[in-house]
Enzyme design. Structure first.
Site, PDB file in Angstrom:
ATOM      1  N   LYS A 173       1.719  -3.612   7.351  1.00  0.00           N
ATOM      2  CA  LYS A 173       1.910  -3.823   5.910  1.00  0.00           C
ATOM      3  C   LYS A 173       3.385  -3.719   5.522  1.00  0.00           C
ATOM      4  CE  LYS A 173      -2.237  -4.425   3.915  1.00  0.00           C
ATOM      5  NZ  LYS A 173      -2.569  -5.392   2.862  1.00  0.00           N
ATOM      6  N   THR A 223       0.803  -1.217   0.000  1.00  0.00           N
ATOM      7  CA  THR A 223       0.000   0.000   0.000  1.00  0.00           C
ATOM      8  C   THR A 223       0.838   1.271   0.000  1.00  0.00           C
ATOM      9  OG1 THR A 223      -1.432   1.318   1.451  1.00  0.00           O
ATOM     10  CG2 THR A 223      -0.181  -0.410   2.514  1.00  0.00           C
ATOM     11  N   GLU A 239       0.262   3.602   1.833  1.00  0.00           N
ATOM     12  CA  GLU A 239       0.381   4.024   3.236  1.00  0.00           C
ATOM     13  C   GLU A 239       1.787   3.786   3.771  1.00  0.00           C
ATOM     14  OE1 GLU A 239      -1.908   5.495   5.484  1.00  0.00           O
ATOM     15  OE2 GLU A 239      -3.055   5.880   3.659  1.00  0.00           O
ATOM     16  N   TYR A 271      -1.670   0.001  10.864  1.00  0.00           N
ATOM     17  CA  TYR A 271      -1.945  -0.665   9.577  1.00  0.00           C
ATOM     18  C   TYR A 271      -0.701  -0.622   8.689  1.00  0.00           C
ATOM     19  CZ  TYR A 271      -3.695  -0.967   4.729  1.00  0.00           C
ATOM     20  OH  TYR A 271      -3.876  -1.274   3.406  1.00  0.00           O
TER      21      TYR A 271
HETATM   22  P1  NDP Z   1     -11.555  -4.584   1.892  1.00  0.00           P
HETATM   23  O1  NDP Z   1     -11.535  -4.077   3.282  1.00  0.00           O
HETATM   24  O2  NDP Z   1     -12.706  -4.254   0.997  1.00  0.00           O
HETATM   25  O3  NDP Z   1     -11.437  -6.177   1.926  1.00  0.00           O
HETATM   26  C1  NDP Z   1     -10.614  -6.836   2.848  1.00  0.00           C
HETATM   27  C2  NDP Z   1     -10.867  -8.314   2.747  1.00  0.00           C
HETATM   28  O4  NDP Z   1     -10.044  -8.983   3.713  1.00  0.00           O
HETATM   29  C3  NDP Z   1     -12.313  -8.720   3.074  1.00  0.00           C
HETATM   30  O5  NDP Z   1     -12.655  -9.812   2.248  1.00  0.00           O
HETATM   31  C4  NDP Z   1     -12.203  -9.179   4.517  1.00  0.00           C
HETATM   32  O6  NDP Z   1     -13.204 -10.094   4.895  1.00  0.00           O
HETATM   33  C5  NDP Z   1     -10.853  -9.867   4.466  1.00  0.00           C
HETATM   34  N1  NDP Z   1     -10.246 -10.065   5.780  1.00  0.00           N
HETATM   35  C6  NDP Z   1     -10.125  -9.186   6.792  1.00  0.00           C
HETATM   36  N2  NDP Z   1      -9.490  -9.750   7.852  1.00  0.00           N
HETATM   37  C7  NDP Z   1      -9.217 -11.022   7.471  1.00  0.00           C
HETATM   38  C8  NDP Z   1      -8.614 -12.127   8.125  1.00  0.00           C
HETATM   39  N3  NDP Z   1      -8.152 -12.033   9.377  1.00  0.00           N
HETATM   40  N4  NDP Z   1      -8.502 -13.282   7.461  1.00  0.00           N
HETATM   41  C9  NDP Z   1      -8.971 -13.413   6.186  1.00  0.00           C
HETATM   42  N5  NDP Z   1      -9.560 -12.414   5.521  1.00  0.00           N
HETATM   43  C10 NDP Z   1      -9.684 -11.230   6.160  1.00  0.00           C
HETATM   44  O7  NDP Z   1     -10.181  -4.129   1.208  1.00  0.00           O
HETATM   45  P2  NDP Z   1      -9.863  -3.820  -0.331  1.00  0.00           P
HETATM   46  O8  NDP Z   1     -10.494  -4.845  -1.172  1.00  0.00           O
HETATM   47  O9  NDP Z   1     -10.108  -2.383  -0.585  1.00  0.00           O
HETATM   48  O10 NDP Z   1      -8.283  -3.999  -0.345  1.00  0.00           O
HETATM   49  C11 NDP Z   1      -7.679  -5.254  -0.664  1.00  0.00           C
HETATM   50  C12 NDP Z   1      -6.277  -5.292  -0.090  1.00  0.00           C
HETATM   51  O11 NDP Z   1      -5.502  -4.254  -0.648  1.00  0.00           O
HETATM   52  C13 NDP Z   1      -6.181  -5.109   1.414  1.00  0.00           C
HETATM   53  O12 NDP Z   1      -5.126  -5.912   1.873  1.00  0.00           O
HETATM   54  C14 NDP Z   1      -5.850  -3.646   1.576  1.00  0.00           C
HETATM   55  O13 NDP Z   1      -5.173  -3.422   2.795  1.00  0.00           O
HETATM   56  C15 NDP Z   1      -4.962  -3.433   0.377  1.00  0.00           C
HETATM   57  N6  NDP Z   1      -4.927  -2.094  -0.165  1.00  0.00           N
HETATM   58  C16 NDP Z   1      -6.099  -1.460  -0.478  1.00  0.00           C
HETATM   59  C17 NDP Z   1      -6.086  -0.212  -1.020  1.00  0.00           C
HETATM   60  C18 NDP Z   1      -7.346   0.494  -1.411  1.00  0.00           C
HETATM   61  O14 NDP Z   1      -7.290   1.708  -1.680  1.00  0.00           O
HETATM   62  N7  NDP Z   1      -8.467  -0.190  -1.510  1.00  0.00           N
HETATM   63  C19 NDP Z   1      -4.801   0.506  -1.275  1.00  0.00           C
HETATM   64  C20 NDP Z   1      -3.636  -0.312  -1.009  1.00  0.00           C
HETATM   65  C21 NDP Z   1      -3.724  -1.535  -0.460  1.00  0.00           C
HETATM   66  P3  NDP Z   1     -14.675  -9.594   5.404  1.00  0.00           P
HETATM   67  O15 NDP Z   1     -15.438  -9.261   4.146  1.00  0.00           O
HETATM   68  O16 NDP Z   1     -15.171 -10.793   6.128  1.00  0.00           O
HETATM   69  O17 NDP Z   1     -14.434  -8.397   6.262  1.00  0.00           O
HETATM   70  P1  GDP Z   2      -6.627   5.812   3.695  1.00  0.00           P
HETATM   71  O1  GDP Z   2      -5.843   6.706   2.793  1.00  0.00           O
HETATM   72  O2  GDP Z   2      -6.317   4.359   3.477  1.00  0.00           O
HETATM   73  O3  GDP Z   2      -6.558   6.173   5.129  1.00  0.00           O
HETATM   74  O4  GDP Z   2      -8.158   5.920   3.165  1.00  0.00           O
HETATM   75  P2  GDP Z   2      -9.424   6.678   3.793  1.00  0.00           P
HETATM   76  O5  GDP Z   2     -10.421   6.755   2.697  1.00  0.00           O
HETATM   77  O6  GDP Z   2      -9.854   6.025   5.059  1.00  0.00           O
HETATM   78  O7  GDP Z   2      -8.888   8.134   4.147  1.00  0.00           O
HETATM   79  C1  GDP Z   2      -8.340   8.990   3.160  1.00  0.00           C
HETATM   80  C2  GDP Z   2      -8.057  10.351   3.778  1.00  0.00           C
HETATM   81  O8  GDP Z   2      -9.298  10.987   4.067  1.00  0.00           O
HETATM   82  C3  GDP Z   2      -7.291  10.291   5.101  1.00  0.00           C
HETATM   83  O9  GDP Z   2      -6.304  11.287   5.082  1.00  0.00           O
HETATM   84  C4  GDP Z   2      -8.338  10.627   6.142  1.00  0.00           C
HETATM   85  O10 GDP Z   2      -7.825  11.281   7.307  1.00  0.00           O
HETATM   86  C5  GDP Z   2      -9.227  11.564   5.350  1.00  0.00           C
HETATM   87  N1  GDP Z   2     -10.573  11.675   5.908  1.00  0.00           N
HETATM   88  C6  GDP Z   2     -11.210  12.849   6.211  1.00  0.00           C
HETATM   89  N2  GDP Z   2     -12.401  12.594   6.745  1.00  0.00           N
HETATM   90  C7  GDP Z   2     -12.545  11.247   6.789  1.00  0.00           C
HETATM   91  C8  GDP Z   2     -13.595  10.391   7.250  1.00  0.00           C
HETATM   92  O11 GDP Z   2     -14.624  10.829   7.746  1.00  0.00           O
HETATM   93  N3  GDP Z   2     -13.401   9.065   7.113  1.00  0.00           N
HETATM   94  C9  GDP Z   2     -12.258   8.536   6.548  1.00  0.00           C
HETATM   95  N4  GDP Z   2     -12.142   7.207   6.409  1.00  0.00           N
HETATM   96  N5  GDP Z   2     -11.236   9.335   6.144  1.00  0.00           N
HETATM   97  C10 GDP Z   2     -11.384  10.660   6.252  1.00  0.00           C
END
Ligand code: NDP
Ligand code: GDP
Length: 374
Positions: free
Chosen positions: A164, A136, A138, A160
């Site tokens: 990661k 990520t 992050e 987080y």
């Molecule tokens: P989501 O939160 O939508 O999905 C996360 C998935 O992980 C869900 O299926 C969740 O299951 C599952 N999960 C959570 N905890 C566990 C566990 N202990 N064991 C097995 N499965 C688990 O995330 P995204 O699809 O958006 O992201 C996919 C991956 O990419 C993640 O690893 C995220 O950290 C990473 N990532 C995402 C970004 C983004 O902008 N979306 C950016 C960079 C990295 P359940 O549905 O049951 O909660």
């Molecule tokens: P992140 O980049 O993985 O933390 O994705 P988020 O969508 O959770 O947050 C993106 C940015 O939006 C971060 O800098 C947050 O601090 C900012 N942010 C501002 N208001 C909010 C809020 O109400 N919820 C979330 N999730 N983020 C917020």
């Protein structure tokens, strides 16, 4: 000659990316296995359209119960599935929540990756099974240099991101130590109508739709100044696939190269609905106020306050600015996103508007009673 079908295993298949990736791999004729967690309510909304009857002989979409915190479970599933490719997308993926559940986050997001790599090693699959790790942006955390590329130093700013970071390096280490085809995709934020409801983009598009329909009065947000490089998840899962199809395992930044403030995303989302919002005030007193409503379907008077700041959404340590340099993925993978920010916002707002139009019908006829803890 017919090519043998590839077998993929996706952790996190019930999440945003898992759902798009499963769609993509099935369209490429893969057999797709996914790991889902047991939950007390159904948690397969995003992949229900992919359901196949387990009694069908040619079932290509198969779910297994499991958890990244359970090594024995992961070893058993991998032994049974013998995957050509593992996509490790499972994670506790919310930065703010990771401050509340740091130990669990380290276990699932950090050690979970180690468990998968060890399973590959223990089962003698180091030459067969490729693995993609969902790293990520992050990781970059406190800004060291922009735009951020594969060579920019990391400075994680949340439990987080620290978890990661372990996952990133253990992936590199297992590649170097055991020759596993293990790669990190360093993905910048990516969104879609399937994005989790508490991430900022989806929170905004849901609230804009609800406010337009009269189902919500105000949207409370945290840091409006944060800048993110937002792309569409559909484009980003394409990159995950490409990363595992290369001749050599490498790490790639996946980003659009464009950054936008949270405040601007709010404006764009409301503007999609014909509602023009202007921001006034500063810090915790900043407000978003309607100046014009150009859609006769929505009753929003100029001067209506639709956005306010609630400091409870501030993070103990923030990541102020993310903007990725996708040069390597463009040149080596030939990857290019199809969506721009405007296309992303349009699609998300349209989907949430449709969702809440339906909810409004149910609510108005007394069939929907719901409390939301967002
Ligand atoms: P989501 O939160 O939508 O999905 C996360 C998935 O992980 C869900 O299926 C969740 O299951 C599952 N999960 C959570 N905890 C566990 C566990 N202990 N064991 C097995 N499965 C688990 O995330 P995204 O699809 O958006 O992201 C996919 C991956 O990419 C993640 O690893 C995220 O950290 C990473 N990532 C995402 C970004 C983004 O902008 N979306 C950016 C960079 C990295 P359940 O549905 O049951 O909660
Ligand atoms: P992140 O980049 O993985 O933390 O994705 P988020 O969508 O959770 O947050 C993106 C940015 O939006 C971060 O800098 C947050 O601090 C900012 N942010 C501002 N208001 C909010 C809020 O109400 N919820 C979330 N999730 N983020 C917020």
């Amino acid at each position: 000659m017919i090519k043998p079908q590839k077998v993929a295993l996706i952790t996190g298949i019930t999440g945003q990316d898992g759902a798009y990736l499963a769609d993509l791999l099935l369209a490429k004729n893969y057999i797709v296995h996914g790991i889902k967690r047991r939950s007390s309510l159904f948690n397969t909304d995003r992949i229900d359209h992919l359901y196949q009857d387990p009694h069908d002989d040619d079932q290509r979409f198969i779910l297994h119960y499991g958890d990244l915190s359970d090594s024995t479970n992961l070893i058993r599933i991998i032994q049974q599935v013998q995957p050509d490719e593992i996509y490790n997308l499972g994670a506790m993926s919310h930065v703010k929540v990771s401050f509340d559940t740091p130990e669990y986050t380290a276990n699932a997001d950090g050690i979970g990756t180690l468990r998968l790599l060890e399973a590959i090693r223990i089962l003698g699959l180091t030459k067969k099974t490729k693995i993609y790790q969902a790293s990520t942006s992050e990781l970059y955390g406190l800004v060291q240099a922009v735009p951020q590329s594969e060579s920019t130093p990391f400075y994680p700013r949340s439990p987080y991101a620290v978890a990661k970071m372990y996952a990133y390096w253990i992936t590199v280490n297992y590649r170097e130590a055991y020759g596993i085809f293990a790669c990190n995709g360093i993905l910048f934020n990516h969104e879609s109508p399937l994005r989790g409801e508490t991430f900022v983009t989806r929170k905004i598009t849901r609230a804009a739709a609800k406010i337009a329909l009269g189902l919500q009065n105000k949207l409370f947000l945290g840091n409006l100044d944060a800048q993110r490089d937002w792309g569409h998840a559909k484009d980003y899962v394409e990159a995950m696939y490409l990363i595992l199809q290369q001749d050599t395992p490498e790490d790639f930044v996946i980003a659009t190269g464009v950054t936008t403030r949270v405040r601007e995303f709010v404006r764009l989302a409301f503007a999609e609905l014909g509602i023009i919002v202007k921001f006034e005030g500063e810090g915790a007193d900043e407000k978003g106020v309607v100046t014009e409503c150009n859609n006769p379907d929505y009753q929003l008077e100029p001067g209506t306050e639709v956005v306010a700041v609630d400091p409870k959404y501030f993070r103990p340590t923030e990541v102020d600015l993310l903007i990725g340099d996708p040069t390597k993925s463009q040149t080596k993978l030939g990857w290019k996103p199809k969506y721009d920010l405007q296309g992303l916002v349009s699609e998300m707002v349209a989907a949430d508007l449709e969702l809440f139009r339906r909810e409004k019908v149910l609510k108005d006829s007394g069939y929907l009673i719901r409390n939301q803890f967002e």
